[in-house]
Structure formats: C-alpha cells, structure tokens
Design an enzyme around this catalytic site. Structure first.
Site, PDB file in Angstrom:
ATOM      1  N   LYS A  98      -0.111   2.213  -2.336  1.00 14.75           N
ATOM      2  CA  LYS A  98       1.159   2.796  -1.906  1.00 14.75           C
ATOM      3  C   LYS A  98       1.731   1.854  -0.862  1.00 14.75           C
ATOM      4  O   LYS A  98       1.216   1.764   0.267  1.00 14.75           O
ATOM      5  CB  LYS A  98       0.967   4.197  -1.319  1.00 14.75           C
ATOM      6  CG  LYS A  98       2.277   4.730  -0.718  1.00 14.75           C
ATOM      7  CD  LYS A  98       2.135   6.058   0.003  1.00 14.75           C
ATOM      8  CE  LYS A  98       3.301   6.231   0.953  1.00 14.75           C
ATOM      9  NZ  LYS A  98       3.273   7.497   1.685  1.00 14.75           N
ATOM     10  N   GLY A 159       7.448  13.191   8.389  1.00 14.70           N
ATOM     11  CA  GLY A 159       7.031  14.180   9.374  1.00 14.70           C
ATOM     12  C   GLY A 159       8.120  15.125   9.862  1.00 14.70           C
ATOM     13  O   GLY A 159       7.874  15.947  10.744  1.00 14.70           O
ATOM     14  N   ALA A 185       7.593  12.046   1.477  1.00 11.20           N
ATOM     15  CA  ALA A 185       8.007  12.245   2.877  1.00 11.20           C
ATOM     16  C   ALA A 185       9.180  13.201   3.028  1.00 11.20           C
ATOM     17  O   ALA A 185      10.131  13.171   2.261  1.00 11.20           O
ATOM     18  CB  ALA A 185       8.354  10.930   3.565  1.00 11.20           C
ATOM     19  N   GLY A 186       9.073  14.049   4.028  1.00  4.93           N
ATOM     20  CA  GLY A 186      10.185  14.925   4.386  1.00  4.93           C
ATOM     21  C   GLY A 186      10.136  16.316   3.791  1.00  4.93           C
ATOM     22  O   GLY A 186      10.958  17.169   4.121  1.00  4.93           O
ATOM     23  N   ASN A 207       2.262  15.485   3.008  1.00  2.00           N
ATOM     24  CA  ASN A 207       1.094  15.543   3.888  1.00  2.00           C
ATOM     25  C   ASN A 207       1.293  16.574   5.001  1.00  2.00           C
ATOM     26  O   ASN A 207       0.664  17.620   5.039  1.00  2.00           O
ATOM     27  CB  ASN A 207       0.842  14.148   4.471  1.00  2.00           C
ATOM     28  CG  ASN A 207      -0.479  14.021   5.229  1.00  2.00           C
ATOM     29  OD1 ASN A 207      -1.033  12.949   5.331  1.00  2.00           O
ATOM     30  ND2 ASN A 207      -1.028  15.106   5.761  1.00  2.00           N
ATOM     31  N   SER A 208       2.273  16.317   5.875  1.00  3.15           N
ATOM     32  CA  SER A 208       2.485  17.194   7.031  1.00  3.15           C
ATOM     33  C   SER A 208       2.792  18.633   6.630  1.00  3.15           C
ATOM     34  O   SER A 208       2.373  19.565   7.319  1.00  3.15           O
ATOM     35  CB  SER A 208       3.639  16.679   7.890  1.00  3.15           C
ATOM     36  OG  SER A 208       3.387  15.356   8.288  1.00  3.15           O
TER      37      SER A 208
END
Lengths: 256, 66
Positions: A98, A159, A185-186, A207-208
């Site tokens: 990645k 994040g 992301a996001g 992830n977050s």
C-alpha cells in the site's frame, strides 16, 4: 463474487487497518469480527531492548490466514516510500504494497507528485501497488495507466471520520477505472462505508472508525454488514428518486 | 566501534556480527528485516556479517497501521 488484486480474489470487500487498538489481542478480535481477509500493517523500527518473548503483531495475525498489506506510512518522499516497500517485501516475502506518500504532518494529505514517482518506480520493480491518493480524477487515471493494482482515494483526511467529502469526484474515478477502486481513509461510521459501496467502490479500507469507536469489536461487525449491505444495494440498483409521493399499495379496490 | 542502530548510538569494544548484536540486545530474529547503510542484509548472512564502525543499522518490523 469479490474483487481481484494481484490474481487473488477477495470475497470480503472490507479491508481493515491494525493501528490504534488497545493491544494486539483486540486487533485480532476486531479482525475476526470484521470478516476482513486483508489487513494493513506499518513498517517501522523495532523496539531495541525488548524481551525476546515479547510478541509482535505478526504473532497475532497469521499471514497464512490473512493477506498482510504493508503500508509506507510515515513516508514523505518517493525515495523513502520505495525504501520502505523494499523492506516490506523482504519482511513479508510478498510484492503487495500500500503506497502512501504524504505531503505534510498536519493535513496527512497525499503528496500527488511523489506518489506518482514512487508508484512508477515500484511498478517497475515488480510490486503490486495499491495506491493511496487524493480524489483527483486525473491522477487516479494516470496511476491506473502506469500499472497500479488498485486506486485508493481518500473519503476525507486520515483519522477525521468525516465520510466522503467529494462524492462527485469519487463517482468519476469509479466510472473511469478498470481496476479496483477502494475508499481509504476518512470513513467514520457504518453508513459512510455503505455509501461508498453503494456508489460502486470495490472495497473500503478503514482503521480509526473501528479502533477509535467505544466498542471496536461491535463496530467491526457493523462495518462488515455495512459493506455487504452497500454492495448488495449497488448490485440491486436502487429505485429512481421521485419528487412526488407515490403510494405503495395499489389504487384498485380501494374502499372509497 | 560506534554504530547507529534505529537512530540510537551503540558502542562495542569487540567485533559483532548481526546475529551477535541481536542476541546481545534480546531482539528476536523472527519477523524483522535488517538494513545496513540503506542496503537490506538477508537473513542467511546475519551470522557472518560483521558490523563496521559508523554503520547505520535499521532493524525493522511490522507494527499497527492503517
């Protein structure tokens, strides 16, 4: 039918990250609950002076059971990203990477120019490049042209959990692409993941949204179902929007 | 001999191979990659590869990340 990366079909369209969990055990449990088949890891310096018995992340995530997707997190230049990719290939004995080249530490937005340079070099070195990028439609097209394996545009900055900020661009990227488009992301919550999938993304990487929720295991389950629901809805093709109300029951045989 | 390992200074009076350094510092040989002066040293060479004065060594592993 899942999506294809580097000649392998992934049936789960959810890819999760391994960062920010309380401990490796929780990472492992969240991974299991999410049903994801691919999990990202970062490639960083080891702690010197640690106990030899201290377990590492790879002791908890068996590479025989999951596809480990190493990232180039922390790289701000193409040169560094290529270096980290080489280390990852040596560590995991796999050419999947990645690619993530960031512009600065505050916005964590991708550095488009360096990302393109690194992607070209890595493709030339035989890597299968899943590239984290902005929602720039032209750049996504160029990254596909040079031979990347998947384009991974951000929904919103890393994040932030703001969901997809620029749907118009993401739609255009999906429409133009012949390779998998993975929102990366996001994503903040389950509905964000569903929206991405309803739009026709091939997968979602987050992830977050799981790790920073109050109950990561439950949120991992929510994401699993959100991605499935979004994909089904995409395949089923939604009803047409109407500006006027239309009754659900037949007008025939009404009492009055 | 002065060496820089993961950005930290180390001093050794005697010659050290990569394997000896790892053992001395309780670093497991599993799930790591060793890079010296930006060149990856494959695992099969660790027992014989001697560290040199002023070497910049990186010992890398997989950690949590998204």
């Amino acid at each position: 039918m899942g999506f294809l990366i580097n000649n392998k079909i992934y049936n789960s369209r959810l890819i999760i990250g391994s960062g920010k969990y309380k401990d490796f055990k929780q990472t492992q449990e969240a991974l299991k609950a999410s049903d994801a088949e691919m999990i990202t890891v970062a490639i960083k310096r080891t702690n010197i002076g640690q106990n030899t018995n201290q377990k590492s992340l790879l002791d908890y995530i068996n590479p025989n059971n999951y596809k480990i997707l190493p990232n180039t997190a922390g790289c701000f230049s193409a040169e560094d990203a290529v270096r980290v990719s080489m280390l990852a290939r040596e560590l995991l004995n796999d050419n999947l990477i990645k690619l993530e080249v960031l512009a600065d530490k505050n916005t964590l937005l991708p550095n488009e120019k360096e990302t393109l340079i690194a992607a070209k070099e890595l493709v030339g070195l035989g890597f299968s490049v899943m590239v984290y990028t902005t929602d720039n439609v032209l750049l996504a097209n160029e990254l596909e042209t040079i031979g990347c394996a998947a384009i991974m545009p951000l929904a919103s900055p890393i994040g932030t959990g703001q969901g997809i900020i620029n749907k118009a661009n993401i739609k255009k990227i999906i429409k133009n692409a012949k390779i998998p488009i993975i929102i990366d992301a996001g994503i903040g919550t389950a509905s964000d993941a569903t929206i991405a999938m309803e739009m026709g993304c091939d997968a979602v990487l987050l992830n977050s949204a799981i790790a920073m929720s109050k109950n990561p295991i439950l949120m991992a389950k929510a994401m699993k179902h959100a991605v499935i629901a979004g994909r089904y809805a995409y395949e089923a093709k939604r009803m047409k929007l109407s500006s006027i109300a239309i009754p659900s029951s037949n007008k025939k045989n009404a009492l009055s | 001999m002065n060496i820089l390992i993961n950005g930290k200074k180390f001093f050794s009076e005697t010659d050290l191979t990569i394997s000896e350094f790892l053992k001395k510092n309780n670093i497991s040989e599993n799930n790591i990659v060793v890079e010296i002066n930006k060149e990856i040293i494959t695992k099969n060479l660790w027992e014989k590869y001697k560290l040199n004065n002023n070497d910049k060594v990186e010992i890398i592993t997989a950690v949590g990340g998204g």
